[in-house]
Design a protein around this motif. Sequence first.
Motif, PDB file in Angstrom:
ATOM      1  N   PHE A  95       0.833  -1.197   0.000  1.00 29.65           N
ATOM      2  CA  PHE A  95       0.000   0.000   0.000  1.00 29.65           C
ATOM      3  C   PHE A  95       0.877   1.262   0.000  1.00 29.65           C
ATOM      4  O   PHE A  95       0.660   2.183  -0.788  1.00 29.65           O
ATOM      5  CB  PHE A  95      -0.923  -0.013   1.217  1.00 29.65           C
ATOM      6  CG  PHE A  95      -1.816   1.192   1.319  1.00 29.65           C
ATOM      7  CD1 PHE A  95      -2.872   1.361   0.429  1.00 29.65           C
ATOM      8  CD2 PHE A  95      -1.598   2.160   2.276  1.00 29.65           C
ATOM      9  CE1 PHE A  95      -3.683   2.479   0.511  1.00 29.65           C
ATOM     10  CE2 PHE A  95      -2.409   3.283   2.367  1.00 29.65           C
ATOM     11  CZ  PHE A  95      -3.456   3.438   1.478  1.00 29.65           C
ATOM     12  N   GLY A  96       1.882   1.256   0.864  1.00 26.49           N
ATOM     13  CA  GLY A  96       2.799   2.400   0.957  1.00 26.49           C
ATOM     14  C   GLY A  96       3.536   2.627  -0.350  1.00 26.49           C
ATOM     15  O   GLY A  96       3.661   3.771  -0.814  1.00 26.49           O
ATOM     16  N   SER A  97       3.979   1.534  -0.970  1.00 32.27           N
ATOM     17  CA  SER A  97       4.697   1.650  -2.249  1.00 32.27           C
ATOM     18  C   SER A  97       3.782   2.218  -3.321  1.00 32.27           C
ATOM     19  O   SER A  97       4.185   3.067  -4.118  1.00 32.27           O
ATOM     20  CB  SER A  97       5.211   0.285  -2.697  1.00 32.27           C
ATOM     21  OG  SER A  97       6.021  -0.257  -1.711  1.00 32.27           O
ATOM     22  N   ALA A  98       2.503   1.750  -3.329  1.00 34.80           N
ATOM     23  CA  ALA A  98       1.542   2.234  -4.322  1.00 34.80           C
ATOM     24  C   ALA A  98       1.322   3.734  -4.172  1.00 34.80           C
ATOM     25  O   ALA A  98       1.358   4.477  -5.164  1.00 34.80           O
ATOM     26  CB  ALA A  98       0.221   1.487  -4.162  1.00 34.80           C
ATOM     27  N   VAL A  99       1.152   4.176  -2.919  1.00 37.48           N
ATOM     28  CA  VAL A  99       0.941   5.616  -2.662  1.00 37.48           C
ATOM     29  C   VAL A  99       2.151   6.422  -3.125  1.00 37.48           C
ATOM     30  O   VAL A  99       2.028   7.461  -3.760  1.00 37.48           O
ATOM     31  CB  VAL A  99       0.637   5.873  -1.158  1.00 37.48           C
ATOM     32  CG1 VAL A  99       0.651   7.361  -0.841  1.00 37.48           C
ATOM     33  CG2 VAL A  99      -0.696   5.272  -0.776  1.00 37.48           C
ATOM     34  N   PHE A 100       3.353   5.893  -2.807  1.00 36.89           N
ATOM     35  CA  PHE A 100       4.582   6.602  -3.177  1.00 36.89           C
ATOM     36  C   PHE A 100       4.716   6.683  -4.698  1.00 36.89           C
ATOM     37  O   PHE A 100       5.048   7.746  -5.239  1.00 36.89           O
ATOM     38  CB  PHE A 100       5.797   5.883  -2.580  1.00 36.89           C
ATOM     39  CG  PHE A 100       7.075   6.631  -2.778  1.00 36.89           C
ATOM     40  CD1 PHE A 100       7.335   7.804  -2.100  1.00 36.89           C
ATOM     41  CD2 PHE A 100       8.032   6.160  -3.672  1.00 36.89           C
ATOM     42  CE1 PHE A 100       8.518   8.507  -2.285  1.00 36.89           C
ATOM     43  CE2 PHE A 100       9.221   6.851  -3.871  1.00 36.89           C
ATOM     44  CZ  PHE A 100       9.457   8.027  -3.166  1.00 36.89           C
ATOM     45  N   ILE A 101       4.429   5.573  -5.392  1.00 35.66           N
ATOM     46  CA  ILE A 101       4.549   5.565  -6.865  1.00 35.66           C
ATOM     47  C   ILE A 101       3.552   6.550  -7.481  1.00 35.66           C
ATOM     48  O   ILE A 101       3.896   7.324  -8.372  1.00 35.66           O
ATOM     49  CB  ILE A 101       4.362   4.122  -7.413  1.00 35.66           C
ATOM     50  CG1 ILE A 101       5.585   3.273  -7.019  1.00 35.66           C
ATOM     51  CG2 ILE A 101       4.192   4.114  -8.932  1.00 35.66           C
ATOM     52  CD1 ILE A 101       5.404   1.786  -7.138  1.00 35.66           C
ATOM     53  N   ILE A 102       2.317   6.549  -6.947  1.00 35.18           N
ATOM     54  CA  ILE A 102       1.305   7.501  -7.439  1.00 35.18           C
ATOM     55  C   ILE A 102       1.797   8.929  -7.225  1.00 35.18           C
ATOM     56  O   ILE A 102       1.691   9.780  -8.105  1.00 35.18           O
ATOM     57  CB  ILE A 102      -0.063   7.268  -6.728  1.00 35.18           C
ATOM     58  CG1 ILE A 102      -0.661   5.950  -7.214  1.00 35.18           C
ATOM     59  CG2 ILE A 102      -1.029   8.419  -6.979  1.00 35.18           C
ATOM     60  CD1 ILE A 102      -1.840   5.454  -6.385  1.00 35.18           C
ATOM     61  N   GLY A 103       2.396   9.157  -6.049  1.00 35.16           N
ATOM     62  CA  GLY A 103       2.942  10.483  -5.737  1.00 35.16           C
ATOM     63  C   GLY A 103       4.052  10.862  -6.707  1.00 35.16           C
ATOM     64  O   GLY A 103       4.115  12.001  -7.185  1.00 35.16           O
ATOM     65  N   GLN A 104       4.911   9.909  -7.032  1.00 34.02           N
ATOM     66  CA  GLN A 104       6.035  10.166  -7.943  1.00 34.02           C
ATOM     67  C   GLN A 104       5.561  10.447  -9.370  1.00 34.02           C
ATOM     68  O   GLN A 104       6.233  11.116 -10.141  1.00 34.02           O
ATOM     69  CB  GLN A 104       7.000   8.965  -7.944  1.00 34.02           C
ATOM     70  CG  GLN A 104       7.820   8.830  -6.672  1.00 34.02           C
ATOM     71  CD  GLN A 104       8.670  10.059  -6.403  1.00 34.02           C
ATOM     72  OE1 GLN A 104       9.451  10.477  -7.242  1.00 34.02           O
ATOM     73  NE2 GLN A 104       8.479  10.670  -5.245  1.00 34.02           N
TER      74      GLN A 104
END
Lengths: 150, 66
Positions: A21-30
């Motif tokens: 979940f954290g990785s998904a949020v970070f990738i979306i942010g990037q």
Amino acid sequence: MENYKKTLQNKLRATAIMLCFGSAVFIIGQQGYLSKFYPQGNFGDFFRGFHAGIFIALVICLIASAARIGAILKDEKQLKADYIKNTDERNLKISELTGYKLYKSLITPIIVASIAAGYFSSTVFFTLLAVSAFIVIVSFTRWIYYNKII
Amino acid sequence: MKTKIKELRKQNKLSQDELAEAVDVTRQTITSLECEKYTASLVLAYKIAHYFNLTIEEVFDFSDIN
């Protein structure tokens, strides 16, 4: 002991889900989808850096936690040692006296609230961040104190 | 609370770690009990006494109570 093993397995699953979940949020942010919501100016730069820092710290903690749980689950001796550490009555008494559970349940919502507030107001962001730092310091100090006197 | 844990442990040539593992607590708990910093729960007192084949009163000194 079997129940404790199941609890650790569930913890490992929860850690993996949080990591995804954290990785998904970070990738979306990037990808820049969140960039229009970021505040402008110096605080905006600081806030982006803070987000990246929090994410990196979270990922490191989650990976370390998953590795630790994985190692414990593989070794019966480590499993018993960890079980004893977590069910030891003196440790539980110290946790009770320091209010560890209360602090633990307070700190996550406050940090999440401070991140959310950062999109709207830098004052609220810094206030909530200071509150969470204060809670961590008080909790740690109380833990040291009770660990010494008991 | 005063206890005879240290004496019993030495009589039986046991380390704090060994006793701690036998009664499912950490070494620090045994240290605290020996230093009279911590009072054991009834369950732990029973486990320790049972481990040495003694009664709880023989291991723990209740004379200070009252």
